[in-house]
Motif scaffolding. Structure first.
Motif, mmCIF file in Angstrom:
data_model
loop_
_atom_site.group_PDB
_atom_site.id
_atom_site.type_symbol
_atom_site.label_atom_id
_atom_site.label_comp_id
_atom_site.label_asym_id
_atom_site.label_seq_id
_atom_site.Cartn_x
_atom_site.Cartn_y
_atom_site.Cartn_z
ATOM 1 N N VAL A 248 0.845 -1.205 0.000
ATOM 2 C CA VAL A 248 0.000 0.000 0.000
ATOM 3 C C VAL A 248 0.876 1.249 0.000
ATOM 4 O O VAL A 248 0.589 2.225 -0.702
ATOM 5 C CB VAL A 248 -0.958 -0.007 1.211
ATOM 6 C CG1 VAL A 248 -1.684 1.343 1.331
ATOM 7 C CG2 VAL A 248 -1.977 -1.133 1.076
ATOM 8 N N ASP A 249 1.954 1.215 0.776
ATOM 9 C CA ASP A 249 2.884 2.356 0.802
ATOM 10 C C ASP A 249 3.458 2.625 -0.591
ATOM 11 O O ASP A 249 3.625 3.783 -0.984
ATOM 12 C CB ASP A 249 4.031 2.092 1.784
ATOM 13 C CG ASP A 249 3.591 2.197 3.241
ATOM 14 O OD1 ASP A 249 2.510 2.773 3.489
ATOM 15 O OD2 ASP A 249 4.319 1.695 4.120
ATOM 16 N N LEU A 250 3.746 1.574 -1.336
ATOM 17 C CA LEU A 250 4.267 1.744 -2.702
ATOM 18 C C LEU A 250 3.221 2.408 -3.597
ATOM 19 O O LEU A 250 3.532 3.328 -4.362
ATOM 20 C CB LEU A 250 4.672 0.395 -3.293
ATOM 21 C CG LEU A 250 5.072 0.409 -4.783
ATOM 22 C CD1 LEU A 250 6.289 1.306 -5.006
ATOM 23 C CD2 LEU A 250 5.339 -1.010 -5.283
ATOM 24 N N VAL A 251 1.989 1.962 -3.487
ATOM 25 C CA VAL A 251 0.910 2.546 -4.299
ATOM 26 C C VAL A 251 0.747 4.034 -3.997
ATOM 27 O O VAL A 251 0.532 4.845 -4.909
ATOM 28 C CB VAL A 251 -0.419 1.799 -4.048
ATOM 29 C CG1 VAL A 251 -1.581 2.512 -4.744
ATOM 30 C CG2 VAL A 251 -0.319 0.353 -4.538
ATOM 31 N N LEU A 252 0.882 4.405 -2.725
ATOM 32 C CA LEU A 252 0.693 5.796 -2.311
ATOM 33 C C LEU A 252 1.934 6.661 -2.501
ATOM 34 O O LEU A 252 1.854 7.885 -2.383
ATOM 35 C CB LEU A 252 0.274 5.838 -0.836
ATOM 36 C CG LEU A 252 -1.038 5.127 -0.474
ATOM 37 C CD1 LEU A 252 -1.272 5.177 1.033
ATOM 38 C CD2 LEU A 252 -2.215 5.733 -1.212
ATOM 39 N N SER A 253 3.050 6.037 -2.812
ATOM 40 C CA SER A 253 4.308 6.761 -2.946
ATOM 41 C C SER A 253 4.350 7.564 -4.245
ATOM 42 O O SER A 253 3.552 7.341 -5.160
ATOM 43 C CB SER A 253 5.479 5.779 -2.936
ATOM 44 O OG SER A 253 5.526 5.046 -4.158
ATOM 45 N N PRO A 254 5.284 8.511 -4.359
ATOM 46 C CA PRO A 254 5.446 9.245 -5.626
ATOM 47 C C PRO A 254 5.667 8.312 -6.816
ATOM 48 O O PRO A 254 5.174 8.571 -7.910
ATOM 49 C CB PRO A 254 6.677 10.121 -5.353
ATOM 50 C CG PRO A 254 6.648 10.356 -3.875
ATOM 51 C CD PRO A 254 6.158 9.065 -3.303
#
Length: 268
Positions: A248-254
């Motif tokens: 999820v952090d990857l999806v929300l990352s730049p």
């Protein structure tokens, strides 16, 4: 006689020793090199994170999945793409999953109401376009053309996000359209256009882009009144909770946002 007896012992003794050696090898003594190899394999065993995601996220999430695997050696990202409504029901019915990315807040609510996810984050938005075959045989130019009984139209079923958005857009235009088919997800709807089985369909802008020129996309003003927000959340019973949060952090990352916006998604 003595010579014969000694000869027999000379032959028998090496044989006995050889047999004793073989017996020792199978006596339950651990093979330390083999055990170490198994332990090493277990310690470095492959891990898996399972992501349930709306069909319209197929291209972008597949790309992000490869990025995630490259950053987490030994980890596999397993995807289940489909109608958000169907995926939500599967999760509620106990399907093992770590992450849910839906194409509408309504389908995410099915999961949060069952206390299977909390605090979902809207990560992108998506807008409808009219998809027509490359040669546009029905000469469709605008949304009102879909109300013509001679135009064969495909829509998503109303219970799935792309269908609910289509209903909003058509209602905003005051149009009544009689589709020749109602499909269970946006990919299936677009396929009808690609195969020339219908003259037009209402699908997401991102799916038109992903078709790589197989169809034309026509914008229409009422699409602004039927924009879908996409929420994502880790699931409460995620078998791979830590990996789920990292995905999820990857999806929300730049980096994730860059992949998604290049595919036609809009920032929330």
């Amino acid at each position: 006689m003595v010579f014969r007896r000694l000869s027999r012992w000379a032959i028998a003794l090496p044989v006995a020793l050889a047999l004793a050696g073989l017996s020792g090898c199978g006596s339950g003594q651990p093979d330390t090199s083999s055990t170490a190899s198994v332990s090493s394999a277990a310690a470095n065993g492959a891990k898996e994170v399972t992501v349930f995601a709306a069909a319209s996220l197929t291209g972008t999430f597949t790309e992000l999945g490869k990025t995630f695997e490259a950053a987490h050696p030994g980890t596999t990202v397993k995807f289940n793409f489909g109608s958000s409504a169907t995926l939500a029901q599967q999760i509620v019915q106990g399907a093992p999953a770590d992450v849910f990315a839906a194409a509408s807040p309504a389908t995410m609510k099915t999961v949060t109401d069952a206390s299977l996810a909390s605090a979902p984050t809207t990560f992108v938005r998506n807008k409808l376009e009219i998809a027509v075959p490359k040669d546009n045989p029905a000469k469709v130019d605008e949304l009102t053309d879909l109300a013509d009984s001679k135009v064969k139209v495909a829509l998503c079923a109303e219970q799935v996000p792309c269908g609910a958005a289509a209903v909003k857009a058509l209602d905003a235009a005051g149009l009544k359209v009689r589709p020749v088919t109602l499909e269970q997800d946006v990919k299936a709807t677009l396929t009808k256009v690609e195969l020339g089985e219908v003259d037009a369909a209402l699908v997401y802008k991102t799916d038109v882009i992903a078709s790589a020129g197989k169809v034309q996309g026509l914008e229409f003003p009422e699409a602004d009144k039927a924009v879908n927000d996409y929420p994502i959340a880790t699931l409460a019973k995620a078998p791979a909770g830590d990996l789920a949060k990292q995905f999820v952090d990857l999806v929300l990352s730049p980096q994730g946002k860059d992949v998604l916006t290049k595919a036609g998604f809009e920032a929330p």
